[in-house]
Design a protein around this motif. Sequence first.
Motif, PDB file in Angstrom:
ATOM      1  N   LYS A   1       6.515  75.109 -57.931  1.00 24.02           N
ATOM      2  CA  LYS A   1       5.488  74.746 -57.138  1.00 24.02           C
ATOM      3  C   LYS A   1       5.655  75.487 -56.060  1.00 24.02           C
ATOM      4  O   LYS A   1       5.795  74.646 -54.882  1.00 24.02           O
ATOM      5  CB  LYS A   1       5.589  72.954 -56.976  1.00 24.02           C
ATOM      6  N   LEU A   2       5.383  76.304 -55.359  1.00 29.68           N
ATOM      7  CA  LEU A   2       6.047  77.105 -54.243  1.00 29.68           C
ATOM      8  C   LEU A   2       4.162  77.361 -53.739  1.00 29.68           C
ATOM      9  O   LEU A   2       3.720  77.445 -54.649  1.00 29.68           O
ATOM     10  CB  LEU A   2       5.948  78.445 -54.790  1.00 29.68           C
ATOM     11  N   PRO A   3       4.547  76.774 -52.524  1.00 33.95           N
ATOM     12  CA  PRO A   3       3.086  76.847 -52.002  1.00 33.95           C
ATOM     13  C   PRO A   3       2.748  78.068 -52.411  1.00 33.95           C
ATOM     14  O   PRO A   3       2.960  78.975 -51.728  1.00 33.95           O
ATOM     15  CB  PRO A   3       3.477  76.611 -50.490  1.00 33.95           C
ATOM     16  N   HIS A   4       0.885  78.003 -52.509  1.00 34.24           N
ATOM     17  CA  HIS A   4       0.196  79.193 -52.566  1.00 34.24           C
ATOM     18  C   HIS A   4       0.019  79.603 -51.082  1.00 34.24           C
ATOM     19  O   HIS A   4       0.481  80.866 -51.396  1.00 34.24           O
ATOM     20  CB  HIS A   4      -1.487  78.613 -52.494  1.00 34.24           C
ATOM     21  N   ASP A   5      -0.384  79.351 -49.838  1.00 35.71           N
ATOM     22  CA  ASP A   5       0.338  79.773 -49.067  1.00 35.71           C
ATOM     23  C   ASP A   5       1.337  80.883 -49.102  1.00 35.71           C
ATOM     24  O   ASP A   5       0.888  82.380 -47.990  1.00 35.71           O
ATOM     25  CB  ASP A   5      -0.736  78.819 -47.598  1.00 35.71           C
ATOM     26  N   LEU A   6       2.348  80.726 -48.887  1.00 33.17           N
ATOM     27  CA  LEU A   6       3.333  81.062 -49.508  1.00 33.17           C
ATOM     28  C   LEU A   6       3.424  82.427 -49.948  1.00 33.17           C
ATOM     29  O   LEU A   6       3.872  83.444 -49.711  1.00 33.17           O
ATOM     30  CB  LEU A   6       5.199  80.364 -49.370  1.00 33.17           C
TER      31      LEU A   6
ATOM     32  N   ASP B   1       6.093  66.852 -47.690  1.00 32.20           N
ATOM     33  CA  ASP B   1       6.938  67.507 -49.176  1.00 32.20           C
ATOM     34  C   ASP B   1       7.035  67.989 -49.270  1.00 32.20           C
ATOM     35  O   ASP B   1       7.971  69.443 -48.787  1.00 32.20           O
ATOM     36  CB  ASP B   1       5.389  66.682 -49.973  1.00 32.20           C
ATOM     37  N   ARG B   2       7.634  68.510 -50.655  1.00 37.37           N
ATOM     38  CA  ARG B   2       7.824  69.736 -50.981  1.00 37.37           C
ATOM     39  C   ARG B   2       7.599  71.362 -50.424  1.00 37.37           C
ATOM     40  O   ARG B   2       8.509  71.375 -50.255  1.00 37.37           O
ATOM     41  CB  ARG B   2       8.075  70.246 -52.822  1.00 37.37           C
ATOM     42  N   SER B   3       6.103  71.498 -50.449  1.00 37.78           N
ATOM     43  CA  SER B   3       5.961  71.848 -50.834  1.00 37.78           C
ATOM     44  C   SER B   3       6.569  72.803 -49.134  1.00 37.78           C
ATOM     45  O   SER B   3       6.989  73.877 -48.657  1.00 37.78           O
ATOM     46  CB  SER B   3       4.701  72.424 -49.827  1.00 37.78           C
ATOM     47  N   TRP B   4       6.655  71.557 -47.510  1.00 40.27           N
ATOM     48  CA  TRP B   4       7.034  72.138 -46.558  1.00 40.27           C
ATOM     49  C   TRP B   4       8.292  72.698 -46.104  1.00 40.27           C
ATOM     50  O   TRP B   4       8.994  72.777 -45.280  1.00 40.27           O
ATOM     51  CB  TRP B   4       6.266  70.610 -45.595  1.00 40.27           C
ATOM     52  N   LEU B   5       8.796  71.227 -47.759  1.00 41.86           N
ATOM     53  CA  LEU B   5      10.481  71.818 -47.440  1.00 41.86           C
ATOM     54  C   LEU B   5      10.809  73.333 -46.926  1.00 41.86           C
ATOM     55  O   LEU B   5      11.552  74.117 -46.513  1.00 41.86           O
ATOM     56  CB  LEU B   5      10.549  70.773 -48.123  1.00 41.86           C
ATOM     57  N   ILE B   6      10.086  73.861 -48.413  1.00 35.33           N
ATOM     58  CA  ILE B   6      10.675  75.747 -48.394  1.00 35.33           C
ATOM     59  C   ILE B   6       9.865  76.114 -47.509  1.00 35.33           C
ATOM     60  O   ILE B   6      10.328  76.812 -47.011  1.00 35.33           O
ATOM     61  CB  ILE B   6       9.729  75.568 -50.182  1.00 35.33           C
TER      62      ILE B   6
END
Length: 351
Positions: free
Chosen positions: A238-243, A83-88
Amino acid sequence: NSSIEISLKELSGLAETAHYYVVSTLSQKIATINAKTFIGKGKVEEVIELVRHLGADIVIFDENLSPAQNRNLENIFKCRVIDRSWLILEIFGNHARTREAKTQVELASLKYALPRLTKMWGHLSRQRGGIGMKDVGETQIQLDRRLIRGRITKLERVLKKIDLEKKTQRKSRSSGVYKVALVGYTNAGKSTLMNQLTGAETLVANKLFATLDPTIRKIKKNFPYPVILSDTVGLIDKLPHDLVASFKSTLDEVRDADLLLKMVDISDLNSKRQIETTNNVITELGVEDTDSILVFNKVDKVSALETLETNVQSNPEAICVSSKNGTGLDKLRDAIIASYEKKLSYLQVTI
Protein backbone atom coordinates in the motif's frame (compact mmCIF):
# COMPACT_ATOMS: atom_id res chain seq x y z
CA ASN A 1 -7.42 -13.00 10.36
CA SER A 2 -3.64 -13.42 10.05
CA SER A 3 -3.30 -10.98 7.10
CA ILE A 4 -4.99 -8.23 9.18
CA GLU A 5 -2.67 -9.02 12.12
CA ILE A 6 0.40 -8.87 9.85
CA SER A 7 -0.74 -5.57 8.35
CA LEU A 8 -1.41 -4.05 11.79
CA LYS A 9 1.96 -5.29 13.07
CA GLU A 10 3.60 -3.60 10.09
CA LEU A 11 1.60 -0.41 10.79
CA SER A 12 2.89 -0.47 14.39
CA GLY A 13 6.43 -0.79 13.02
CA LEU A 14 5.84 2.19 10.74
CA ALA A 15 4.41 4.21 13.65
CA GLU A 16 7.48 3.45 15.79
CA THR A 17 9.79 4.40 12.89
CA ALA A 18 7.95 7.76 12.77
CA HIS A 19 8.63 8.13 16.55
CA TYR A 20 5.09 7.40 17.75
CA TYR A 21 4.47 5.23 20.80
CA VAL A 22 1.71 2.69 20.10
CA VAL A 23 -0.72 2.34 23.03
CA SER A 24 -3.46 0.23 21.43
CA THR A 25 -4.52 -1.45 18.16
CA LEU A 26 -8.04 -2.21 16.94
CA SER A 27 -9.51 -3.92 13.90
CA GLN A 28 -12.99 -4.28 12.46
CA LYS A 29 -14.58 -6.43 9.77
CA ILE A 30 -17.10 -4.34 7.85
CA ALA A 31 -19.25 -5.29 4.88
CA THR A 32 -19.53 -1.69 3.65
CA ILE A 33 -17.29 1.28 4.39
CA ASN A 34 -19.02 4.16 6.17
CA ALA A 35 -18.80 7.15 3.82
CA LYS A 36 -18.52 9.62 6.73
CA THR A 37 -16.24 7.82 9.20
CA PHE A 38 -14.84 4.77 7.31
CA ILE A 39 -15.51 2.53 10.37
CA GLY A 40 -18.89 1.67 11.91
CA LYS A 41 -20.73 3.71 14.55
CA GLY A 42 -19.98 1.31 17.42
CA LYS A 43 -16.27 1.22 16.58
CA VAL A 44 -16.18 5.05 16.48
CA GLU A 45 -17.54 5.08 20.06
CA GLU A 46 -14.93 2.50 21.07
CA VAL A 47 -12.11 4.66 19.66
CA ILE A 48 -13.49 7.79 21.40
CA GLU A 49 -13.36 5.92 24.73
CA LEU A 50 -9.83 4.61 24.08
CA VAL A 51 -8.51 8.05 23.04
CA ARG A 52 -9.99 9.56 26.19
CA HIS A 53 -8.86 6.73 28.50
CA LEU A 54 -5.30 6.42 27.12
CA GLY A 55 -4.77 10.12 26.39
CA ALA A 56 -3.85 9.37 22.76
CA ASP A 57 -2.61 12.27 20.61
CA ILE A 58 -3.11 10.57 17.27
CA VAL A 59 -5.22 7.84 15.62
CA ILE A 60 -3.62 6.04 12.65
CA PHE A 61 -5.71 4.10 10.10
CA ASP A 62 -4.18 1.22 8.14
CA GLU A 63 -6.33 2.04 5.10
CA ASN A 64 -6.44 5.29 3.15
CA LEU A 65 -9.06 7.81 4.30
CA SER A 66 -10.84 10.27 2.06
CA PRO A 67 -10.34 13.98 2.88
CA ALA A 68 -13.93 14.17 4.24
CA GLN A 69 -13.47 11.08 6.45
CA ASN A 70 -10.21 12.53 7.75
CA ARG A 71 -11.87 15.81 8.75
CA ASN A 72 -14.94 14.11 10.29
CA LEU A 73 -12.83 11.75 12.39
CA GLU A 74 -10.58 14.55 13.68
CA ASN A 75 -13.72 16.46 14.78
CA ILE A 76 -15.16 13.35 16.48
CA PHE A 77 -11.95 12.06 18.17
CA LYS A 78 -10.70 15.56 19.06
CA CYS A 79 -7.16 14.57 18.06
CA ARG A 80 -5.02 14.20 14.93
CA VAL A 81 -6.06 11.44 12.50
CA ILE A 82 -3.78 10.14 9.74
CA ASP A 83 -3.74 7.09 7.47
CA ARG A 84 -1.03 4.67 6.36
CA SER A 85 -0.06 6.78 3.32
CA TRP A 86 0.53 9.94 5.36
CA LEU A 87 2.48 7.95 7.95
CA ILE A 88 4.82 6.66 5.21
CA LEU A 89 5.20 10.23 3.90
CA GLU A 90 6.18 11.40 7.41
CA ILE A 91 8.85 8.67 7.63
CA PHE A 92 10.21 9.64 4.23
CA GLY A 93 10.23 13.29 5.37
CA ASN A 94 12.28 12.35 8.44
CA HIS A 95 14.74 10.22 6.45
CA ALA A 96 15.27 12.43 3.39
CA ARG A 97 18.85 13.70 3.31
CA THR A 98 19.73 14.75 -0.24
CA ARG A 99 18.18 17.54 -2.31
CA GLU A 100 16.59 14.94 -4.57
CA ALA A 101 14.98 12.94 -1.74
CA LYS A 102 13.73 16.10 0.01
CA THR A 103 12.19 17.41 -3.23
CA GLN A 104 10.55 14.04 -3.95
CA VAL A 105 9.06 13.78 -0.45
CA GLU A 106 7.81 17.36 -0.40
CA LEU A 107 6.14 16.92 -3.80
CA ALA A 108 4.39 13.69 -2.77
CA SER A 109 3.32 15.23 0.56
CA LEU A 110 1.85 18.35 -1.04
CA LYS A 111 -0.05 16.32 -3.64
CA TYR A 112 -1.45 14.14 -0.87
CA ALA A 113 -2.23 17.02 1.52
CA LEU A 114 -3.78 19.35 -1.07
CA PRO A 115 -7.35 18.10 -0.59
CA ARG A 116 -6.77 17.61 3.16
CA LEU A 117 -5.91 21.07 4.48
CA THR A 118 -6.38 20.28 8.18
CA LYS A 119 -4.08 19.83 11.18
CA MET A 120 -1.50 18.08 9.00
CA TRP A 121 0.16 21.41 8.31
CA GLY A 122 1.15 21.76 11.96
CA HIS A 123 3.14 18.55 11.61
CA LEU A 124 4.75 19.65 8.36
CA SER A 125 6.12 22.78 9.99
CA ARG A 126 7.69 20.74 12.81
CA GLN A 127 9.72 18.50 10.54
CA ARG A 128 13.18 19.99 10.57
CA GLY A 129 15.01 19.34 7.34
CA GLY A 130 12.11 17.17 6.25
CA ILE A 131 9.38 18.55 4.07
CA GLY A 132 10.90 21.98 3.61
CA MET A 133 7.96 24.38 4.11
CA LYS A 134 9.09 26.20 7.21
CA ASP A 135 6.23 28.46 8.23
CA VAL A 136 3.35 26.29 7.17
CA GLY A 137 2.01 25.99 10.73
CA GLU A 138 1.70 29.75 11.26
CA THR A 139 0.39 30.51 7.78
CA GLN A 140 -2.20 27.74 7.72
CA ILE A 141 -5.15 30.11 7.31
CA GLN A 142 -3.54 32.14 4.51
CA LEU A 143 -2.24 29.04 2.75
CA ASP A 144 -4.66 28.42 -0.11
CA ARG A 145 -4.72 25.73 -2.71
CA ARG A 146 -3.39 28.09 -5.39
CA LEU A 147 -0.15 28.54 -3.40
CA ILE A 148 0.30 24.79 -3.01
CA ARG A 149 -0.39 24.16 -6.70
CA GLY A 150 2.26 26.75 -7.55
CA ARG A 151 4.72 24.98 -5.24
CA ILE A 152 3.87 21.59 -6.81
CA THR A 153 4.56 22.98 -10.31
CA LYS A 154 7.90 24.40 -9.14
CA LEU A 155 8.93 21.12 -7.47
CA GLU A 156 7.99 19.13 -10.59
CA ARG A 157 10.29 21.41 -12.62
CA VAL A 158 13.13 20.90 -10.10
CA LEU A 159 12.66 17.12 -10.22
CA LYS A 160 12.71 17.11 -14.04
CA LYS A 161 16.05 18.94 -13.90
CA ILE A 162 17.44 16.46 -11.32
CA ASP A 163 16.11 13.60 -13.46
CA LEU A 164 18.02 14.87 -16.53
CA GLU A 165 21.22 15.21 -14.48
CA LYS A 166 20.78 11.65 -13.20
CA LYS A 167 20.17 10.31 -16.73
CA THR A 168 23.44 11.91 -17.90
CA GLN A 169 25.28 10.40 -14.91
CA ARG A 170 23.78 6.97 -15.61
CA LYS A 171 24.80 7.10 -19.29
CA SER A 172 28.41 8.03 -18.50
CA ARG A 173 28.55 5.34 -15.82
CA SER A 174 26.99 2.47 -17.69
CA SER A 175 29.07 2.10 -20.86
CA GLY A 176 30.39 -1.45 -21.03
CA VAL A 177 29.24 -2.21 -17.49
CA TYR A 178 26.66 -4.76 -16.34
CA LYS A 179 24.08 -3.06 -14.10
CA VAL A 180 22.48 -4.98 -11.22
CA ALA A 181 19.76 -3.38 -9.05
CA LEU A 182 18.60 -4.53 -5.63
CA VAL A 183 14.85 -4.27 -5.31
CA GLY A 184 12.60 -5.46 -2.52
CA TYR A 185 10.63 -4.81 0.61
CA THR A 186 11.90 -2.32 3.15
CA ASN A 187 14.17 -3.94 5.76
CA ALA A 188 14.78 -7.05 3.59
CA GLY A 189 18.55 -6.63 4.04
CA LYS A 190 19.43 -4.96 0.72
CA SER A 191 22.03 -2.60 2.24
CA THR A 192 23.74 -5.46 4.11
CA LEU A 193 24.00 -7.48 0.88
CA MET A 194 25.33 -4.36 -0.89
CA ASN A 195 28.10 -4.10 1.72
CA GLN A 196 28.92 -7.82 1.43
CA LEU A 197 29.24 -7.77 -2.36
CA THR A 198 30.98 -4.41 -2.80
CA GLY A 199 32.96 -3.95 0.41
CA ALA A 200 31.14 -0.61 0.79
CA GLU A 201 29.97 0.75 4.11
CA THR A 202 26.46 1.97 3.39
CA LEU A 203 24.09 2.59 6.28
CA VAL A 204 22.59 -0.58 7.70
CA ALA A 205 19.74 -0.12 10.18
CA ASN A 206 17.08 -2.48 11.47
CA LYS A 207 14.30 -0.05 10.63
CA LEU A 208 11.87 0.60 7.82
CA PHE A 209 13.02 2.89 4.99
CA ALA A 210 16.58 3.40 6.24
CA THR A 211 17.65 3.89 2.59
CA LEU A 212 15.93 6.56 0.48
CA ASP A 213 18.66 7.68 -1.91
CA PRO A 214 20.08 5.17 -4.38
CA THR A 215 23.58 3.93 -3.57
CA ILE A 216 25.73 2.80 -6.51
CA ARG A 217 28.93 0.78 -6.02
CA LYS A 218 31.19 -1.41 -8.12
CA ILE A 219 31.22 -5.10 -7.16
CA LYS A 220 34.84 -5.84 -6.38
CA LYS A 221 34.83 -9.29 -4.85
CA ASN A 222 35.57 -12.30 -7.11
CA PHE A 223 33.87 -10.92 -10.23
CA PRO A 224 35.57 -11.47 -13.59
CA TYR A 225 33.51 -8.68 -15.25
CA PRO A 226 32.79 -5.02 -14.48
CA VAL A 227 29.50 -5.03 -12.52
CA ILE A 228 27.84 -2.13 -10.70
CA LEU A 229 25.24 -2.67 -8.01
CA SER A 230 22.60 -0.14 -7.01
CA ASP A 231 20.51 -0.18 -3.82
CA THR A 232 17.15 1.56 -4.13
CA VAL A 233 14.37 2.78 -1.83
CA GLY A 234 12.58 -0.06 -0.03
CA LEU A 235 9.05 -1.05 -1.00
CA ILE A 236 6.06 -1.61 1.24
CA ASP A 237 2.50 -2.80 0.82
CA LYS A 238 0.00 0.00 0.00
CA LEU A 239 2.81 2.44 -0.88
CA PRO A 240 1.18 5.80 -1.79
CA HIS A 241 0.97 6.14 -5.57
CA ASP A 242 2.18 9.77 -5.46
CA LEU A 243 5.28 8.59 -3.64
CA VAL A 244 6.07 5.98 -6.32
CA ALA A 245 5.61 8.74 -8.93
CA SER A 246 7.81 11.20 -7.00
CA PHE A 247 10.56 8.64 -6.53
CA LYS A 248 10.65 7.97 -10.27
CA SER A 249 14.28 9.07 -10.70
CA THR A 250 15.36 6.92 -7.73
CA LEU A 251 13.49 3.93 -9.15
CA ASP A 252 14.98 4.62 -12.59
CA GLU A 253 18.03 2.73 -11.32
CA VAL A 254 15.70 -0.29 -11.48
CA ARG A 255 14.50 0.67 -14.98
CA ASP A 256 18.08 0.93 -16.27
CA ALA A 257 19.27 -2.34 -14.76
CA ASP A 258 20.32 -5.40 -16.79
CA LEU A 259 19.50 -7.65 -13.84
CA LEU A 260 17.20 -7.30 -10.82
CA LEU A 261 17.93 -9.00 -7.50
CA LYS A 262 14.49 -9.35 -5.91
CA MET A 263 15.23 -9.41 -2.19
CA VAL A 264 12.84 -11.08 0.27
CA ASP A 265 13.21 -11.41 4.04
CA ILE A 266 12.37 -15.10 4.25
CA SER A 267 12.32 -15.01 8.08
CA ASP A 268 9.32 -12.65 7.93
CA LEU A 269 5.85 -14.25 8.23
CA ASN A 270 4.86 -11.73 5.58
CA SER A 271 7.36 -13.03 2.96
CA LYS A 272 4.67 -14.11 0.46
CA ARG A 273 3.21 -10.59 0.46
CA GLN A 274 6.73 -9.16 0.10
CA ILE A 275 7.16 -11.12 -3.15
CA GLU A 276 3.75 -9.93 -4.43
CA THR A 277 4.45 -6.26 -3.56
CA THR A 278 7.89 -6.37 -5.23
CA ASN A 279 6.42 -7.97 -8.39
CA ASN A 280 3.60 -5.39 -8.49
CA VAL A 281 6.01 -2.43 -8.35
CA ILE A 282 8.28 -4.06 -10.96
CA THR A 283 5.22 -4.36 -13.23
CA GLU A 284 4.21 -0.75 -12.47
CA LEU A 285 7.70 0.39 -13.51
CA GLY A 286 7.37 -1.61 -16.73
CA VAL A 287 10.46 -3.79 -16.11
CA GLU A 288 8.79 -7.17 -15.64
CA ASP A 289 10.74 -8.51 -18.68
CA THR A 290 14.15 -7.61 -17.19
CA ASP A 291 16.20 -10.64 -16.07
CA SER A 292 15.78 -11.23 -12.36
CA ILE A 293 16.99 -13.48 -9.54
CA LEU A 294 14.79 -14.13 -6.52
CA VAL A 295 16.92 -13.92 -3.36
CA PHE A 296 15.65 -15.30 -0.05
CA ASN A 297 17.65 -13.38 2.55
CA LYS A 298 18.03 -13.80 6.35
CA VAL A 299 17.99 -17.62 6.25
CA ASP A 300 20.03 -17.47 9.47
CA LYS A 301 16.94 -16.07 11.22
CA VAL A 302 14.52 -18.78 10.06
CA SER A 303 13.53 -20.89 13.07
CA ALA A 304 11.08 -23.29 11.37
CA LEU A 305 13.05 -25.06 8.61
CA GLU A 306 9.88 -26.64 7.13
CA THR A 307 8.60 -23.09 6.41
CA LEU A 308 11.81 -22.37 4.47
CA GLU A 309 11.47 -25.68 2.58
CA THR A 310 7.85 -24.87 1.66
CA ASN A 311 8.91 -21.45 0.32
CA VAL A 312 11.78 -22.96 -1.67
CA GLN A 313 9.45 -25.61 -3.14
CA SER A 314 7.05 -22.84 -4.24
CA ASN A 315 10.00 -20.85 -5.70
CA PRO A 316 12.64 -23.43 -6.74
CA GLU A 317 14.58 -20.74 -8.68
CA ALA A 318 15.25 -18.74 -5.49
CA ILE A 319 18.75 -18.49 -4.01
CA CYS A 320 18.91 -18.67 -0.20
CA VAL A 321 21.46 -16.36 1.42
CA SER A 322 22.35 -14.67 4.65
CA SER A 323 23.76 -11.21 3.98
CA LYS A 324 24.78 -11.11 7.63
CA ASN A 325 27.03 -14.19 7.81
CA GLY A 326 27.75 -14.71 4.09
CA THR A 327 25.88 -18.02 3.58
CA GLY A 328 24.96 -18.64 -0.08
CA LEU A 329 26.79 -15.57 -1.43
CA ASP A 330 29.07 -17.66 -3.67
CA LYS A 331 25.99 -19.23 -5.26
CA LEU A 332 24.51 -15.75 -5.79
CA ARG A 333 27.78 -14.51 -7.36
CA ASP A 334 27.75 -17.49 -9.76
CA ALA A 335 24.13 -16.72 -10.71
CA ILE A 336 24.97 -13.04 -11.44
CA ILE A 337 28.00 -14.09 -13.55
CA ALA A 338 25.88 -16.70 -15.42
CA SER A 339 23.25 -14.04 -16.12
CA TYR A 340 25.97 -11.70 -17.44
CA GLU A 341 27.53 -14.39 -19.63
CA LYS A 342 24.16 -15.11 -21.24
CA LYS A 343 24.36 -11.58 -22.71
CA LEU A 344 27.86 -12.07 -24.16
CA SER A 345 28.41 -12.86 -27.82
CA TYR A 346 30.96 -15.49 -28.82
CA LEU A 347 33.40 -14.45 -31.52
CA GLN A 348 35.80 -16.75 -33.37
CA VAL A 349 38.72 -14.69 -34.57
CA THR A 350 41.25 -15.99 -37.08
CA ILE A 351 44.49 -13.99 -36.92
